[in-house]
Design a protein around this motif. Structure first.
Motif, PDB file in Angstrom:
ATOM      1  N   LEU A 153     -65.971-137.830  91.060  1.00 37.24           N
ATOM      2  CA  LEU A 153     -66.936-136.975  90.250  1.00 37.24           C
ATOM      3  C   LEU A 153     -68.472-136.240  91.616  1.00 37.24           C
ATOM      4  O   LEU A 153     -68.082-137.675  93.060  1.00 37.24           O
ATOM      5  CB  LEU A 153     -67.627-138.082  89.385  1.00 37.24           C
ATOM      6  CG  LEU A 153     -66.936-138.537  88.244  1.00 37.24           C
ATOM      7  CD1 LEU A 153     -66.760-139.362  87.321  1.00 37.24           C
ATOM      8  CD2 LEU A 153     -65.813-137.346  87.613  1.00 37.24           C
ATOM      9  N   ASP A 154     -69.122-136.338  90.995  1.00 35.80           N
ATOM     10  CA  ASP A 154     -70.341-135.484  91.952  1.00 35.80           C
ATOM     11  C   ASP A 154     -71.009-137.155  92.448  1.00 35.80           C
ATOM     12  O   ASP A 154     -71.429-137.099  93.617  1.00 35.80           O
ATOM     13  CB  ASP A 154     -71.780-135.533  90.897  1.00 35.80           C
ATOM     14  CG  ASP A 154     -72.724-134.717  91.560  1.00 35.80           C
ATOM     15  OD1 ASP A 154     -72.886-134.181  92.556  1.00 35.80           O
ATOM     16  OD2 ASP A 154     -73.887-135.884  91.096  1.00 35.80           O
ATOM     17  N   ASP A 183     -65.299-128.593  96.050  1.00 35.27           N
ATOM     18  CA  ASP A 183     -64.882-129.351  94.699  1.00 35.27           C
ATOM     19  C   ASP A 183     -66.505-128.742  92.886  1.00 35.27           C
ATOM     20  O   ASP A 183     -65.379-129.075  92.521  1.00 35.27           O
ATOM     21  CB  ASP A 183     -64.539-130.595  94.717  1.00 35.27           C
ATOM     22  CG  ASP A 183     -63.376-131.096  94.139  1.00 35.27           C
ATOM     23  OD1 ASP A 183     -63.638-130.907  92.182  1.00 35.27           O
ATOM     24  OD2 ASP A 183     -63.339-132.468  93.576  1.00 35.27           O
ATOM     25  N   VAL A 184     -67.351-129.790  92.851  1.00 31.06           N
ATOM     26  CA  VAL A 184     -67.925-130.055  92.201  1.00 31.06           C
ATOM     27  C   VAL A 184     -69.017-129.206  92.261  1.00 31.06           C
ATOM     28  O   VAL A 184     -70.375-128.955  91.032  1.00 31.06           O
ATOM     29  CB  VAL A 184     -68.268-131.240  91.658  1.00 31.06           C
ATOM     30  CG1 VAL A 184     -67.144-132.079  91.590  1.00 31.06           C
ATOM     31  CG2 VAL A 184     -69.264-132.109  92.785  1.00 31.06           C
TER      32      VAL A 184
END
Length: 333
Positions: A153-154, A183-184
């Motif tokens: 996740l971030d 990715d994010v």
């Protein structure tokens, strides 16, 4: 439960007494989970491992399955004890028992957080690099596909960037930033975290490269904000490049950026002046801050008092101390 949080030995005595008196503890998983956590907190990893082995037998006999939370508690205990390799060993065992990913993604997110904490505790470059390799390893999935061991996740990316900054590994921090961007999407906060790590490593060249990328918007980089400029002031200040630090301070409010320096900006610049032994410039920056009607914070006074100490001016140090308390009502930490 109360004893486990405060006095692990007493909690263990109570469990033993319950066994001796034939008292059946209803929620054995919870009991063992609490005890393993408390033993890790007081750095008794060997006792935690012994209890974990016992818990696998007892809980399985009672419930017919091994709860995932016991493995997570061991990962957490290893992290609190700074044992990175042991934490990964338990994570591997957990993957072997439960699969590489849980149906409940929150459990995987918690595991990744515990592993990052373990790497922070170890304060080792090798441990940090080992963790990144483990997290990004390509493994078979339950659907037959092959993919990264864990989705990040971030917040995981930002923690990893801070981790590599802590162990002075700028190259790995940049690698994680690139992964995050692909990715994010990398936020300004993530870029600023990388710059902060580079400051600890005095790497002005890499910091300047990242800043220029942000300013030009290359590779999807977000625009710089006040914290970006503060980080650039800090990295050049630490490297004793005071003119460059002043240059970034002025650039912040130019026509291209139109950002207002905050109290942290002044504090970073004052610290840069002190590191370069330009103590009169530190006082001049403070005077300019007051002219701009900017309220000083504790960090500003801390840097000024340190600067007064460098020139052995105890009278000025006490004057700043009294001003901080009496004029701005700042309670020192």
């Amino acid at each position: 439960g109360n004893c486990a949080q405060r006095v692990p030995e007493r909690a263990l005595e109570l469990v033993t007494r319950a066994h001796e008196q034939g008292v059946e503890l209803e929620d054995k998983t919870w009991v063992y989970s609490q005890l393993i956590h408390s033993l890790g907190r007081v750095k008794r990893l060997a006792d935690a491992e012994k209890l974990f082995a016992e818990s696998l037998v007892v809980v399985y006999e009672k419930e017919g399955q091994v709860p995932r939370v016991l493995f997570q508690r061991m990962v957490e205990a290893c992290g609190m004890c700074g044992e990175m390799e042991r934490a990964l060993d338990y994570a591997d065992e957990m993957a072997a028992v439960f699969g590489s990913q849980s149906a409940d993604h929150r459990e995987d997110e918690s595991l990744v957080g515990h592993l990052i904490s373990a790497a922070f505790s170890s304060r080792s470059r090798a441990a940090a690099s080992r963790l990144l390799d483990w997290l990004t390893e390509e493994v078979p999935k339950s659907d037959g596909s092959v993919g990264r061991r864990h989705s990040l996740l971030d917040d995981h990316y930002k923690q990893l960037i801070r981790l590599f900054g802590r162990v002075n590994n700028a190259d790995k921090a940049l690698t994680v930033l690139q992964m995050m961007r692909d990715d994010v999407g990398a936020t300004t906060a993530a870029y600023n975290t990388v710059l902060g790590g580079l400051g600890s490593n005095f790497d002005t060249a890499a910091a300047t490269q990242i800043f220029d990328e942000m300013r030009r918007g290359e590779n999807g980089a977000p625009p710089p904000d006040v914290q970006t400029f503060n980080a650039m002031i800090d990295v050049h200040g630490r490297a004793r490049q005071l003119e460059e630090a002043f240059g970034y301070f002025r650039m912040m409010s130019d026509d291209d950026h139109r950002l207002e320096p905050n109290a942290h900006s002044y504090a970073r610049l004052i610290a840069a002046c002190a590191l370069s032994k330009r103590l009169s410039d530190a006082e001049a920056v403070f005077a300019e801050m007051k002219r701009q009607r900017m309220r000083p914070n504790e960090q500003v006074y801390r840097e000024l008092i340190k600067a007064a100490g460098k020139r052995k001016d105890s009278e000025r140090a006490w004057q700043l101390w009294d001003e901080m308390l009496d004029e701005y009502f700042i309670v020192p930490t």
